[in-house]
Scaffold this motif. Structure first.
Motif, PDB file in Angstrom:
ATOM      1  N   PRO A 132       3.094  11.434   4.125  1.00  0.00           N
ATOM      2  CA  PRO A 132       3.989  11.929   3.082  1.00  0.00           C
ATOM      3  C   PRO A 132       3.299  11.830   1.713  1.00  0.00           C
ATOM      4  O   PRO A 132       2.549  10.880   1.466  1.00  0.00           O
ATOM      5  CB  PRO A 132       5.200  10.987   3.156  1.00  0.00           C
ATOM      6  CG  PRO A 132       4.835   9.883   4.085  1.00  0.00           C
ATOM      7  CD  PRO A 132       3.586  10.230   4.811  1.00  0.00           C
ATOM      8  N   VAL A 133       3.550  12.819   0.854  1.00  0.00           N
ATOM      9  CA  VAL A 133       2.851  12.866  -0.434  1.00  0.00           C
ATOM     10  C   VAL A 133       3.852  12.647  -1.569  1.00  0.00           C
ATOM     11  O   VAL A 133       4.838  13.382  -1.666  1.00  0.00           O
ATOM     12  CB  VAL A 133       2.184  14.255  -0.614  1.00  0.00           C
ATOM     13  CG1 VAL A 133       1.392  14.291  -1.911  1.00  0.00           C
ATOM     14  CG2 VAL A 133       1.284  14.562   0.553  1.00  0.00           C
ATOM     15  N   PRO A 134       3.619  11.640  -2.423  1.00  0.00           N
ATOM     16  CA  PRO A 134       4.525  11.453  -3.552  1.00  0.00           C
ATOM     17  C   PRO A 134       4.446  12.635  -4.527  1.00  0.00           C
ATOM     18  O   PRO A 134       3.407  13.291  -4.613  1.00  0.00           O
ATOM     19  CB  PRO A 134       4.013  10.170  -4.213  1.00  0.00           C
ATOM     20  CG  PRO A 134       2.834   9.711  -3.465  1.00  0.00           C
ATOM     21  CD  PRO A 134       2.500  10.699  -2.405  1.00  0.00           C
ATOM     22  N   ARG A 135       5.531  12.890  -5.244  1.00  0.00           N
ATOM     23  CA  ARG A 135       5.546  14.028  -6.177  1.00  0.00           C
ATOM     24  C   ARG A 135       4.800  13.670  -7.469  1.00  0.00           C
ATOM     25  O   ARG A 135       4.862  12.518  -7.921  1.00  0.00           O
ATOM     26  CB  ARG A 135       6.987  14.381  -6.532  1.00  0.00           C
ATOM     27  CG  ARG A 135       7.685  15.250  -5.487  1.00  0.00           C
ATOM     28  CD  ARG A 135       8.937  15.884  -6.075  1.00  0.00           C
ATOM     29  NE  ARG A 135       9.631  15.018  -7.029  1.00  0.00           N
ATOM     30  CZ  ARG A 135      10.481  14.057  -6.703  1.00  0.00           C
ATOM     31  NH1 ARG A 135      10.746  13.801  -5.424  1.00  0.00           N
ATOM     32  NH2 ARG A 135      11.074  13.333  -7.651  1.00  0.00           N
ATOM     33  N   PRO A 136       4.152  14.649  -8.115  1.00  0.00           N
ATOM     34  CA  PRO A 136       3.552  14.382  -9.421  1.00  0.00           C
ATOM     35  C   PRO A 136       4.643  13.923 -10.395  1.00  0.00           C
ATOM     36  O   PRO A 136       5.750  14.461 -10.377  1.00  0.00           O
ATOM     37  CB  PRO A 136       2.990  15.741  -9.846  1.00  0.00           C
ATOM     38  CG  PRO A 136       2.849  16.515  -8.583  1.00  0.00           C
ATOM     39  CD  PRO A 136       3.895  16.026  -7.646  1.00  0.00           C
ATOM     40  N   GLY A 137       4.336  12.930 -11.192  1.00  0.00           N
ATOM     41  CA  GLY A 137       5.304  12.397 -12.156  1.00  0.00           C
ATOM     42  C   GLY A 137       6.087  11.216 -11.597  1.00  0.00           C
ATOM     43  O   GLY A 137       6.763  10.521 -12.344  1.00  0.00           O
ATOM     44  N   SER A 138       5.997  10.997 -10.279  1.00  0.00           N
ATOM     45  CA  SER A 138       6.776   9.900  -9.693  1.00  0.00           C
ATOM     46  C   SER A 138       5.964   8.597  -9.726  1.00  0.00           C
ATOM     47  O   SER A 138       4.739   8.607  -9.850  1.00  0.00           O
ATOM     48  CB  SER A 138       7.163  10.233  -8.248  1.00  0.00           C
ATOM     49  OG  SER A 138       6.009  10.287  -7.438  1.00  0.00           O
ATOM     50  N   SER A 139       6.689   7.485  -9.587  1.00  0.00           N
ATOM     51  CA  SER A 139       6.029   6.193  -9.464  1.00  0.00           C
ATOM     52  C   SER A 139       5.911   5.870  -7.984  1.00  0.00           C
ATOM     53  O   SER A 139       6.764   6.278  -7.194  1.00  0.00           O
ATOM     54  CB  SER A 139       6.848   5.098 -10.141  1.00  0.00           C
ATOM     55  OG  SER A 139       6.929   5.396 -11.513  1.00  0.00           O
ATOM     56  N   ALA A 140       4.854   5.176  -7.623  1.00  0.00           N
ATOM     57  CA  ALA A 140       4.669   4.823  -6.205  1.00  0.00           C
ATOM     58  C   ALA A 140       3.956   3.483  -6.127  1.00  0.00           C
ATOM     59  O   ALA A 140       3.460   2.961  -7.140  1.00  0.00           O
ATOM     60  CB  ALA A 140       3.841   5.906  -5.512  1.00  0.00           C
ATOM     61  N   ARG A 141       3.968   2.929  -4.935  1.00  0.00           N
ATOM     62  CA  ARG A 141       3.151   1.735  -4.680  1.00  0.00           C
ATOM     63  C   ARG A 141       2.163   2.092  -3.576  1.00  0.00           C
ATOM     64  O   ARG A 141       2.521   2.791  -2.628  1.00  0.00           O
ATOM     65  CB  ARG A 141       4.035   0.567  -4.252  1.00  0.00           C
ATOM     66  CG  ARG A 141       4.729  -0.070  -5.419  1.00  0.00           C
ATOM     67  CD  ARG A 141       5.633  -1.204  -5.009  1.00  0.00           C
ATOM     68  NE  ARG A 141       6.324  -1.712  -6.171  1.00  0.00           N
ATOM     69  CZ  ARG A 141       5.857  -2.673  -6.976  1.00  0.00           C
ATOM     70  NH1 ARG A 141       4.704  -3.253  -6.683  1.00  0.00           N
ATOM     71  NH2 ARG A 141       6.523  -3.068  -8.015  1.00  0.00           N
ATOM     72  N   LEU A 142       0.937   1.588  -3.725  1.00  0.00           N
ATOM     73  CA  LEU A 142      -0.094   1.907  -2.735  1.00  0.00           C
ATOM     74  C   LEU A 142      -0.511   0.650  -1.981  1.00  0.00           C
ATOM     75  O   LEU A 142      -0.819  -0.384  -2.602  1.00  0.00           O
ATOM     76  CB  LEU A 142      -1.327   2.500  -3.413  1.00  0.00           C
ATOM     77  CG  LEU A 142      -1.136   3.815  -4.177  1.00  0.00           C
ATOM     78  CD1 LEU A 142      -2.444   4.199  -4.873  1.00  0.00           C
ATOM     79  CD2 LEU A 142      -0.706   4.942  -3.221  1.00  0.00           C
ATOM     80  N   ALA A 143      -0.501   0.761  -0.657  1.00  0.00           N
ATOM     81  CA  ALA A 143      -1.077  -0.306   0.163  1.00  0.00           C
ATOM     82  C   ALA A 143      -2.583  -0.065   0.185  1.00  0.00           C
ATOM     83  O   ALA A 143      -3.034   1.047   0.506  1.00  0.00           O
ATOM     84  CB  ALA A 143      -0.508  -0.235   1.578  1.00  0.00           C
ATOM     85  N   ILE A 144      -3.340  -1.097  -0.201  1.00  0.00           N
ATOM     86  CA  ILE A 144      -4.808  -0.938  -0.265  1.00  0.00           C
ATOM     87  C   ILE A 144      -5.425  -1.839   0.803  1.00  0.00           C
ATOM     88  O   ILE A 144      -5.488  -3.069   0.616  1.00  0.00           O
ATOM     89  CB  ILE A 144      -5.356  -1.358  -1.645  1.00  0.00           C
ATOM     90  CG1 ILE A 144      -4.486  -0.836  -2.799  1.00  0.00           C
ATOM     91  CG2 ILE A 144      -6.820  -0.977  -1.782  1.00  0.00           C
ATOM     92  CD1 ILE A 144      -4.779   0.549  -3.263  1.00  0.00           C
TER      93      ILE A 144
END
Ligand SMILES: Nc1ncnc2c1ncn2[C@@H]1O[C@H](COP(=O)(O)OP(=O)(O)OP(=O)(O)O)[C@@H](O)[C@H]1O
Length: 357
Positions: free
Chosen positions: A320-332
């Motif tokens: 799934p791809v987050p939308r531009p302008g949205s906030s997200a958290r990334l598992a690294i």
């Protein structure tokens, strides 16, 4: 096949070059580095157009330069094919005559010129003067002239920079074919990482007049050795670490866990590999997604971290791809976090100089 070995110390106002370099006679060695780091100066020193304050240059068994023994072969005796950034074509000579200029005695000049005119698709331009050529056409004439002279060493400064994308691809291929069987040391200075990926067998990285890394292209790209070299090689996502807490790196940008060698001094930088991080609904590195680009096989996300520094990641099409302008958290994942020193002091030359073996 004679290789080229050089140890050089050279200084001019505000600039010093100090290095040891070995160029084998098979394959193409690309030289990368920030503007002003001394790439062109190194080529000029090898060609004999500048003289180092101290140094030694050897081509096979032949000494070109030895300051201690007062040996300094003139450029014409080094038989170096040189292509400058400004091409240095003779303005009063036609394309054909420019190519014929440096041909060796005894060769069939007309046949040789025809061969190189064809090889670099210059036949229709043979009688034109350089002033009537485009930048890309001049660049091809300069390349043909450098190759036609059957040099013992070929030194090229940005040989493909003035042509458009499709011609550049073609020119790289022509060039590779032309030098493949030559069996001579070839050094190509470029700012274009695509040139390096497509034609280079070996890569050297220069920073501040020093050769900081030299080795097989794949090796150098995979293991740059330190953060300064990694940035020159186009590694994205190098982040300064302000503090380590056990195996967690912290900075104004956020925090991530890494696999640390316990014997290593805590490194000042981490690089996050763009393939691997994924959006998560759990704990993760907070980002703001600024742009999503469909790259065909994957999505490229350009994000901003807490301190606004950029982070680029690649997501598989299935994710799934987050939308531009949205906030997200990334598992690294830990294996995507590469600890690096800002500057490594250990010499990292994988092509050995026999004088130091
Ligand atoms: N003719 C010159 N006279 C004085 N200084 C020079 C001269 N040519 C170059 N320099 C300086 O020497 C240093 C090294 O320049 P050089 O041209 O070798 O760098 P470079 O790595 O080839 O740069 P670029 O990638 O921009 O072509 C720079 O600080 C430059 O300003």
């Amino acid at each position: 096949m004679p290789d080229l070995q050089a140890t050089l110390s050279f200084a001019r106002k505000d600039f010093a070059l100090d290095l040891d370099i070995g160029i084998p006679a098979d394959g193409i060695t690309a030289l990368l580095g920030p503007s002003g780091c001394g790439k062109s100066t190194l080529l000029r020193l090898l060609a004999g157009l500048e003289t180092p304050h101290q140094g030694h240059i050897r081509h096979g068994d032949r000494i070109w330069l030895d300051r201690a023994m007062d040996i300094n072969l003139a450029p014409r005796h080094r038989r170096v094919g040189f292509m400058f950034q400004d091409y240095a074509l003779f303005p009063h000579l036609s394309v054909a005559r420019n190519i014929a200029f440096g041909l060796r005695r005894g060769v069939d000049k007309a046949a040789c010129v025809r061969f190189w005119l064809d090889r670099l698709s210059l036949r229709p331009l043979a009688e034109r003067k350089p002033s009537a050529l485009s930048g890309g056409q001049r660049q091809r004439v300069a390349l043909a002239r450098a190759l036609a002279a059957e040099p013992q060493v070929l030194l090229l400064d940005e040989p493909f920079s003035a042509v458009d994308f499709s011609l550049r691809q073609e020119l790289r291929l022509m060039f590779q074919e032309a030098v493949a069987d030559a069996g001579i040391p070839v050094v190509l200075v470029t700012h274009d990482l695509e040139d390096v990926r497509q034609v280079a067998d070996r890569v050297g990285v220069m920073i501040d007049g020093q050769l900081r890394r030299l080795g097989p292209a794949e090796d150098v790209f995979a293991r740059p050795g330190d953060a300064e070299v990694a940035r020159v090689l186009g590694w994205p996502n190098t982040l300064a670490v302000q503090a380590w807490e056990r195996d967690t790196a912290r900075g104004a940008w956020g925090q991530v866990a890494a696999s640390l060698d316990p014997l290593m001094r805590p490194p000042e930088v981490i690089a996050i590999h763009p393939d691997g991080p994924t959006p998560t609904s759990g704990q993760g590195l907070p980002v703001e997604v600024t742009r999503v680009t469909d790259m065909g096989g994957y999505h490229a996300l350009l994000c901003r971290l807490a301190d606004r520094s950029p982070l680029r990641i690649h997501l598989p099409k299935s994710s799934p791809v987050p939308r531009p302008g949205s906030s997200a958290r990334l598992a690294i994942p830990r294996e995507c976090v590469i600890p690096l020193r800002e500057r490594s002091t250990a010499p990292n030359l994988t092509y050995p100089n026999p004088r130091h073996a």
